[in-house]
Design a protein around this motif. Structure first.
Motif, PDB file in Angstrom:
ATOM      1  N   LYS A  65      32.751  72.999  50.041  1.00 34.17           N
ATOM      2  CA  LYS A  65      32.234  71.741  50.123  1.00 34.17           C
ATOM      3  C   LYS A  65      32.180  71.135  51.520  1.00 34.17           C
ATOM      4  CE  LYS A  65      31.889  67.219  47.945  1.00 34.17           C
ATOM      5  NZ  LYS A  65      32.420  66.086  46.900  1.00 34.17           N
ATOM      6  N   GLN A  66      33.240  71.367  52.276  1.00 36.97           N
ATOM      7  CA  GLN A  66      33.346  70.690  53.445  1.00 36.97           C
ATOM      8  C   GLN A  66      32.585  71.377  54.190  1.00 36.97           C
ATOM      9  OE1 GLN A  66      35.184  67.939  54.822  1.00 36.97           O
ATOM     10  NE2 GLN A  66      33.654  68.495  56.461  1.00 36.97           N
ATOM     11  N   CYS A  67      32.475  72.792  54.211  1.00 38.87           N
ATOM     12  CA  CYS A  67      31.583  73.663  55.016  1.00 38.87           C
ATOM     13  C   CYS A  67      30.192  73.057  54.803  1.00 38.87           C
ATOM     14  CB  CYS A  67      31.809  75.277  54.607  1.00 38.87           C
ATOM     15  SG  CYS A  67      33.241  75.996  55.069  1.00 38.87           S
ATOM     16  N   HIS A  68      29.832  73.112  53.640  1.00 38.24           N
ATOM     17  CA  HIS A  68      28.326  72.683  53.531  1.00 38.24           C
ATOM     18  C   HIS A  68      28.008  71.428  54.090  1.00 38.24           C
ATOM     19  CE1 HIS A  68      24.693  72.317  50.929  1.00 38.24           C
ATOM     20  NE2 HIS A  68      25.131  71.067  50.695  1.00 38.24           N
ATOM     21  N   THR A  69      28.709  70.311  54.127  1.00 39.50           N
ATOM     22  CA  THR A  69      28.709  69.058  54.927  1.00 39.50           C
ATOM     23  C   THR A  69      28.808  69.352  56.199  1.00 39.50           C
ATOM     24  OG1 THR A  69      30.090  68.041  53.448  1.00 39.50           O
ATOM     25  CG2 THR A  69      29.864  66.914  55.418  1.00 39.50           C
ATOM     26  N   PHE A  70      29.475  70.175  57.010  1.00 42.21           N
ATOM     27  CA  PHE A  70      29.567  70.502  58.333  1.00 42.21           C
ATOM     28  C   PHE A  70      27.984  71.157  58.643  1.00 42.21           C
ATOM     29  CE2 PHE A  70      34.189  70.750  58.787  1.00 42.21           C
ATOM     30  CZ  PHE A  70      34.196  69.390  59.280  1.00 42.21           C
TER      31      PHE A  70
ATOM     32  N   GLN B 190      32.301  79.540  53.990  1.00 43.61           N
ATOM     33  CA  GLN B 190      31.736  78.961  52.647  1.00 43.61           C
ATOM     34  C   GLN B 190      31.453  79.938  51.792  1.00 43.61           C
ATOM     35  OE1 GLN B 190      27.632  77.136  52.627  1.00 43.61           O
ATOM     36  NE2 GLN B 190      28.571  75.619  51.484  1.00 43.61           N
TER      37      GLN B 190
ATOM     38  N   ALA C  69      25.331  70.867  56.755  1.00 46.04           N
ATOM     39  CA  ALA C  69      24.157  69.896  56.952  1.00 46.04           C
ATOM     40  C   ALA C  69      23.996  69.201  58.066  1.00 46.04           C
ATOM     41  CB  ALA C  69      24.523  69.118  55.664  1.00 46.04           C
ATOM     42  N   GLU C  70      25.335  68.764  58.674  1.00 46.53           N
ATOM     43  CA  GLU C  70      25.262  67.970  59.852  1.00 46.53           C
ATOM     44  C   GLU C  70      24.722  68.720  61.180  1.00 46.53           C
ATOM     45  OE1 GLU C  70      29.335  66.904  60.788  1.00 46.53           O
ATOM     46  OE2 GLU C  70      29.499  65.669  58.946  1.00 46.53           O
TER      47      GLU C  70
END
Length: 80
Positions: free
Chosen positions: A60-65, A19, A67-68
């Motif tokens: 953005k995808q890293c941020h989502t992961f 990220q 957060a998960e």
């Protein structure tokens, strides 16, 4: 999941690293776009814009992961 010396598990650390580098690159690409525009190379400017969008999506995808993983037992003590 084992945590390293940072307190982050390897996967979380890796996501944060990807990220960071995607966001840093996206910042730098803005200058590259201006340079290509100033040189009259729209094709190259468009290329830089495209990879800037790809890095933005990657960040953005890293941020989502991340957060998960936050608050889960997989995140390690630094994120929990």
């Amino acid at each position: 999941m084992a945590t390293g010396e940072t307190g982050f598990d390897d996967v979380t650390y890796d996501l944060i690293s990807v990220q960071y580098h995607a966001l840093k690159a996206g910042h730098d690409y803005g200058q590259y776009v201006r340079d290509a525009d100033n040189a009259g190379r729209q094709d190259i400017a468009d290329f830089f814009r495209r990879i800037m969008e790809e890095d933005s999506a990657r960040a953005k995808q890293c941020h989502t992961f991340i957060a998960e993983l936050s608050g889960s037992s997989e995140s390690g003590p630094a994120v929990s």
